[in-house]
Design a protein around this motif. Structure first.
Motif, short mmCIF file in Angstrom:
data_model
loop_
_atom_site.label_atom_id
_atom_site.label_comp_id
_atom_site.label_asym_id
_atom_site.label_seq_id
_atom_site.Cartn_x
_atom_site.Cartn_y
_atom_site.Cartn_z
N MET A 1 0.84 -1.18 0.00
CA MET A 1 0.00 0.00 0.00
C MET A 1 0.89 1.25 0.00
SD MET A 1 -3.03 0.90 2.62
CE MET A 1 -3.36 2.57 3.03
N SER A 2 0.52 2.20 -0.82
CA SER A 2 1.29 3.43 -0.94
C SER A 2 1.13 4.30 0.29
CB SER A 2 0.81 4.21 -2.18
OG SER A 2 1.46 5.45 -2.26
N ARG A 3 2.17 5.04 0.62
CA ARG A 3 2.08 5.97 1.76
C ARG A 3 1.50 7.30 1.32
NH1 ARG A 3 7.72 8.43 3.45
NH2 ARG A 3 8.24 9.41 1.50
N TYR A 4 1.15 7.40 0.03
CA TYR A 4 0.55 8.61 -0.52
C TYR A 4 -0.89 8.36 -0.89
CZ TYR A 4 5.46 9.76 -0.87
OH TYR A 4 6.77 9.98 -0.58
N LEU A 5 -1.67 9.41 -0.81
CA LEU A 5 -3.04 9.34 -1.29
C LEU A 5 -3.02 9.31 -2.81
CD1 LEU A 5 -4.52 12.13 1.06
CD2 LEU A 5 -4.59 9.64 1.39
N SER A 6 -4.16 9.09 -3.43
CA SER A 6 -4.22 9.13 -4.89
C SER A 6 -4.11 10.58 -5.36
CB SER A 6 -5.52 8.51 -5.38
OG SER A 6 -6.60 9.36 -5.07
N PRO A 7 -3.69 10.83 -6.60
CA PRO A 7 -3.58 12.21 -7.08
C PRO A 7 -4.87 13.02 -6.90
CG PRO A 7 -2.54 10.73 -8.64
CD PRO A 7 -3.23 9.87 -7.61
N GLY A 8 -6.00 12.39 -7.10
CA GLY A 8 -7.28 13.09 -6.96
C GLY A 8 -7.57 13.57 -5.56
N ASP A 9 -6.90 12.99 -4.57
CA ASP A 9 -7.09 13.45 -3.19
C ASP A 9 -6.32 14.74 -2.90
OD1 ASP A 9 -8.80 11.36 -2.29
OD2 ASP A 9 -7.06 10.03 -2.14
N TYR A 10 -5.39 15.09 -3.78
CA TYR A 10 -4.59 16.31 -3.61
C TYR A 10 -5.01 17.43 -4.56
CZ TYR A 10 -1.31 13.20 -1.15
OH TYR A 10 -0.72 12.32 -0.29
N LEU A 11 -5.79 17.09 -5.58
CA LEU A 11 -6.10 18.05 -6.65
C LEU A 11 -7.59 18.35 -6.75
CD1 LEU A 11 -3.83 16.42 -9.38
CD2 LEU A 11 -3.39 18.58 -8.18
N LEU A 19 -5.19 14.07 -14.77
CA LEU A 19 -4.32 13.42 -15.74
C LEU A 19 -3.26 12.51 -15.15
CD1 LEU A 19 -3.75 16.44 -18.16
CD2 LEU A 19 -5.55 14.70 -18.21
N LEU A 20 -3.15 12.47 -13.84
CA LEU A 20 -2.11 11.66 -13.19
C LEU A 20 -2.70 10.34 -12.69
CD1 LEU A 20 -0.51 14.52 -11.06
CD2 LEU A 20 0.29 13.62 -13.27
N ASP A 21 -1.93 9.27 -12.85
CA ASP A 21 -2.37 7.96 -12.39
C ASP A 21 -1.92 7.65 -10.97
OD1 ASP A 21 -3.64 7.11 -14.81
OD2 ASP A 21 -1.67 6.71 -15.67
N GLU A 22 -0.74 8.16 -10.57
CA GLU A 22 -0.15 7.71 -9.30
C GLU A 22 0.84 8.74 -8.76
OE1 GLU A 22 2.46 3.78 -7.92
OE2 GLU A 22 2.10 4.15 -10.04
N VAL A 23 0.89 8.83 -7.43
CA VAL A 23 1.93 9.62 -6.76
C VAL A 23 3.04 8.65 -6.39
CG1 VAL A 23 2.49 11.08 -4.77
CG2 VAL A 23 0.21 11.23 -5.83
N ILE A 24 4.26 8.94 -6.87
CA ILE A 24 5.40 8.07 -6.59
C ILE A 24 6.13 8.51 -5.33
CG2 ILE A 24 7.61 7.22 -7.49
CD1 ILE A 24 5.04 6.23 -8.95
N ALA A 31 8.45 16.43 -6.04
CA ALA A 31 7.35 15.46 -6.16
C ALA A 31 7.54 14.74 -7.48
CB ALA A 31 5.99 16.13 -6.12
N ILE A 32 7.19 13.47 -7.48
CA ILE A 32 7.20 12.67 -8.70
C ILE A 32 5.85 11.97 -8.81
CG2 ILE A 32 8.28 10.78 -10.00
CD1 ILE A 32 10.83 11.31 -8.34
N CYS A 33 5.20 12.18 -9.94
CA CYS A 33 3.94 11.50 -10.23
C CYS A 33 4.10 10.72 -11.53
CB CYS A 33 2.79 12.50 -10.35
SG CYS A 33 2.37 13.28 -8.78
N ARG A 34 3.16 9.82 -11.78
CA ARG A 34 3.25 8.94 -12.94
C ARG A 34 1.94 8.98 -13.70
NH1 ARG A 34 6.09 3.75 -11.30
NH2 ARG A 34 7.88 5.08 -11.70
N ALA A 35 2.07 8.90 -15.03
CA ALA A 35 0.91 8.79 -15.91
C ALA A 35 1.28 7.90 -17.08
CB ALA A 35 0.48 10.17 -16.41
N ALA A 36 0.37 7.01 -17.46
CA ALA A 36 0.62 6.11 -18.59
C ALA A 36 -0.04 6.67 -19.83
CB ALA A 36 0.06 4.73 -18.28
N VAL A 37 0.70 6.68 -20.93
CA VAL A 37 0.16 7.08 -22.22
C VAL A 37 -0.50 5.83 -22.81
CG1 VAL A 37 0.62 8.16 -24.45
CG2 VAL A 37 2.03 8.76 -22.47
N ALA A 38 -1.71 5.56 -22.29
CA ALA A 38 -2.43 4.34 -22.64
C ALA A 38 -3.93 4.60 -22.61
CB ALA A 38 -2.07 3.23 -21.66
N ARG A 39 -4.65 3.89 -23.42
CA ARG A 39 -6.12 4.08 -23.50
C ARG A 39 -6.80 3.86 -22.15
NH1 ARG A 39 -6.85 6.72 -27.94
NH2 ARG A 39 -5.82 5.81 -29.74
#
Length: 158
Positions: A1-11, A19-24, A31-39
């Motif tokens: 389990m991540s120690r960070y909330l989901s991006p939507g909990d901060y924005l 547009l972000l999938d995950e807080v790294i 800060a480092i976040c991740r997003a996949a260029v995928a459908r």
């Protein structure tokens, strides 16, 4: 389990504008976040027919990562995570290929350069693995609730 909330909990964004999938990771200055260029990722609704994302999305990915950084710090101070911030502008924003290519996982990194009570400046980069795809400096502003109210009241009467 991540120690960070989901991006939507901060924005203050909901799908499809989140547009972000995950807080790294988040630290004092980065800060480092991740997003996949995928459908099936958060960027899915915005992909072109070849599955790429237009390069100008880099600014919003960077700005949302700044928002995650800010929200995480508010959360650490016991404040509400979500607060509306504004991008004042970007300097030297470069996405050399003009696109963020299909199938890549993007790591969006922001590093604080300067901050006072209401203004911030962040050096930003978007990378896929070892390859840097976009860079720039994002300048932000934190309006007061009175300024936001005034802004939205004026916009509603226009």
């Amino acid at each position: 389990m991540s120690r960070y909330l989901s991006p939507g909990d901060y924005l203050p964004h909901d799908a499809p504008m989140l547009l972000l999938d995950e807080v790294i990771s988040v630290s004092e200055d980065t800060a480092i976040c991740r997003a996949a260029v995928a459908r099936d990722g958060a960027l899915g609704p915005f992909l072109d027919p070849q599955g790429n994302i237009p390069g100008w999305f880099a600014l919003e990915l960077m700005a949302q990562t700044v928002g995650v950084w800010s929200g995480w710090h508010r959360h650490q101070q016991g404040q509400d995570c979500i607060s509306l911030g504004m991008v004042l502008g970007a300097r030297e924003l470069v996405c050399a290929a003009g696109i963020l290519p299909a199938g890549l996982t993007l790591d969006i990194t922001v590093t604080l350069l300067m901050q006072d009570a209401r203004f911030g400046s962040f050096e930003c980069a978007i990378a896929a693995g070892e390859e840097t795809l976009a860079t720039g400096r994002v300048n932000t502003f934190q309006p007061t609730s009175e300024e936001l109210h005034s802004l939205f009241q004026q916009g509603a009467s226009a």
